[in-house]
Scaffold this motif. Structure first.
Motif, short mmCIF file in Angstrom:
data_model
loop_
_atom_site.label_atom_id
_atom_site.label_comp_id
_atom_site.label_asym_id
_atom_site.label_seq_id
_atom_site.Cartn_x
_atom_site.Cartn_y
_atom_site.Cartn_z
N GLN A 68 -2.67 0.33 -8.13
CA GLN A 68 -2.50 0.56 -9.56
C GLN A 68 -1.23 -0.09 -10.07
N ALA A 69 -0.14 0.05 -9.31
CA ALA A 69 1.11 -0.60 -9.70
C ALA A 69 0.91 -2.11 -9.79
N LEU A 70 0.18 -2.67 -8.85
CA LEU A 70 -0.09 -4.12 -8.84
C LEU A 70 -0.89 -4.54 -10.06
N THR A 71 -1.99 -3.85 -10.34
CA THR A 71 -2.84 -4.27 -11.46
C THR A 71 -2.27 -3.88 -12.81
N ASP A 72 -1.29 -2.99 -12.85
CA ASP A 72 -0.57 -2.75 -14.10
C ASP A 72 0.34 -3.94 -14.44
N ALA A 73 0.80 -4.64 -13.42
CA ALA A 73 1.72 -5.76 -13.60
C ALA A 73 1.01 -7.11 -13.64
N VAL A 74 -0.11 -7.21 -12.96
CA VAL A 74 -0.85 -8.47 -12.84
C VAL A 74 -2.31 -8.19 -13.20
N SER A 75 -2.85 -8.91 -14.18
CA SER A 75 -4.23 -8.65 -14.57
C SER A 75 -5.17 -8.89 -13.37
N PRO A 76 -6.17 -8.03 -13.20
CA PRO A 76 -7.05 -8.13 -12.03
C PRO A 76 -7.71 -9.49 -11.85
N GLU A 77 -7.98 -10.20 -12.95
CA GLU A 77 -8.63 -11.51 -12.79
C GLU A 77 -7.71 -12.54 -12.13
N ARG A 78 -6.40 -12.25 -12.06
CA ARG A 78 -5.46 -13.15 -11.40
C ARG A 78 -5.28 -12.79 -9.92
N THR A 119 5.71 -2.86 -1.41
CA THR A 119 6.11 -1.67 -0.66
C THR A 119 5.79 -0.43 -1.47
N ALA A 120 5.54 0.66 -0.74
CA ALA A 120 5.43 2.00 -1.33
C ALA A 120 6.36 2.88 -0.51
N ARG A 121 7.29 3.54 -1.19
CA ARG A 121 8.29 4.38 -0.52
C ARG A 121 8.31 5.76 -1.17
N ASP A 122 8.74 6.75 -0.40
CA ASP A 122 8.92 8.07 -0.98
C ASP A 122 10.29 8.17 -1.63
N GLU A 123 10.60 9.34 -2.19
CA GLU A 123 11.85 9.50 -2.93
C GLU A 123 13.08 9.36 -2.05
N ALA A 124 12.93 9.52 -0.74
CA ALA A 124 14.04 9.33 0.18
C ALA A 124 14.22 7.86 0.56
N GLY A 125 13.29 7.01 0.10
CA GLY A 125 13.36 5.59 0.42
C GLY A 125 12.61 5.23 1.69
N ASP A 126 11.93 6.20 2.30
CA ASP A 126 11.19 5.93 3.53
C ASP A 126 9.92 5.14 3.22
N LEU A 127 9.72 4.05 3.96
CA LEU A 127 8.58 3.18 3.77
C LEU A 127 7.30 3.87 4.22
N LYS A 128 6.29 3.86 3.35
CA LYS A 128 4.98 4.44 3.65
C LYS A 128 3.92 3.37 3.82
N LEU A 129 3.96 2.37 2.97
CA LEU A 129 3.03 1.24 3.05
C LEU A 129 3.79 -0.06 2.83
N ALA A 130 3.36 -1.09 3.51
CA ALA A 130 3.88 -2.44 3.26
C ALA A 130 2.64 -3.32 3.09
N GLY A 131 2.75 -4.30 2.25
CA GLY A 131 1.60 -5.16 2.05
C GLY A 131 1.95 -6.40 1.29
N GLU A 132 0.90 -7.07 0.84
CA GLU A 132 1.10 -8.26 0.02
C GLU A 132 -0.09 -8.47 -0.87
N ALA A 133 0.16 -9.21 -1.92
CA ALA A 133 -0.90 -9.64 -2.83
C ALA A 133 -0.71 -11.13 -3.07
N ILE A 134 -1.83 -11.81 -3.20
CA ILE A 134 -1.83 -13.21 -3.60
C ILE A 134 -2.39 -13.24 -5.01
N VAL A 135 -1.66 -13.86 -5.92
CA VAL A 135 -2.05 -13.89 -7.33
C VAL A 135 -1.99 -15.31 -7.88
N ALA A 136 -2.84 -15.58 -8.85
CA ALA A 136 -2.79 -16.84 -9.57
C ALA A 136 -1.60 -16.79 -10.53
N LEU A 137 -0.83 -17.86 -10.55
CA LEU A 137 0.33 -17.92 -11.45
C LEU A 137 0.00 -18.74 -12.69
#
Length: 137
Positions: A68-78, A119-137
């Motif tokens: 959701q954070a990703l598609t809020d920042a980058v339109s899904p068609e990209r 990245t997705a982290r909790d309020e303590a800064g602990d990493l929960k998920l790491a990943g990547e997205a490839i987007v059209a610029l």
């Protein structure tokens, strides 16, 4: 501070979104929507018998927040690709903060693309998920 993707340079933060604490109600709603009713996520007694302090979030729920954070920042068609790696259990009550930084700009299939390190982290800064997205610029 985030930078709009179209203006970003490698290293700039292009995604930043915070989500409220994960509640029992959110776990129940996710279980109903996803069909994942594993008792480790819903039944405190079951989770404690399995050695956990309490129920914990579905990994895919946290991945959904990151998506959701990703598609809020980058339109899904990209969006060309989105992947994650589960790093740690997300405990009940954790507030999740998602972030993405432009890691690389490249050409593929005749298109200018960017790789965003996520990245997705909790309020303590602990990493929960790491990943990547490839987007059209």
């Amino acid at each position: 501070m985030t930078v709009p993707l179209d203006e970003a340079q490698v290293g700039d933060i292009v995604i930043e979104k915070a989500f409220p604490a994960i509640t029992r109600a959110k776990l129940a709603l996710y279980a109903g929507a996803s069909g994942d009713d594993n008792p480790i996520h819903l039944d405190s007694d079951f989770a404690k018998a399995a050695g956990f302090p309490d129920v914990f979030s579905h990994g895919m729920l946290v991945m959904g927040l990151l998506g959701q954070a990703l598609t809020d920042a980058v339109s899904p068609e990209r969006l060309r690709a989105f992947s994650t790696r589960f790093v740690a259990i997300t405990q009940l009550g954790a507030a999740i903060r998602c972030e993405g930084a432009l890691a690389e700009v490249f050409e593929a299939e005749g298109e200018r693309r960017g790789r965003i390190a996520l990245t997705a982290r909790d309020e303590a800064g602990d990493l929960k998920l790491a990943g990547e997205a490839i987007v059209a610029l």
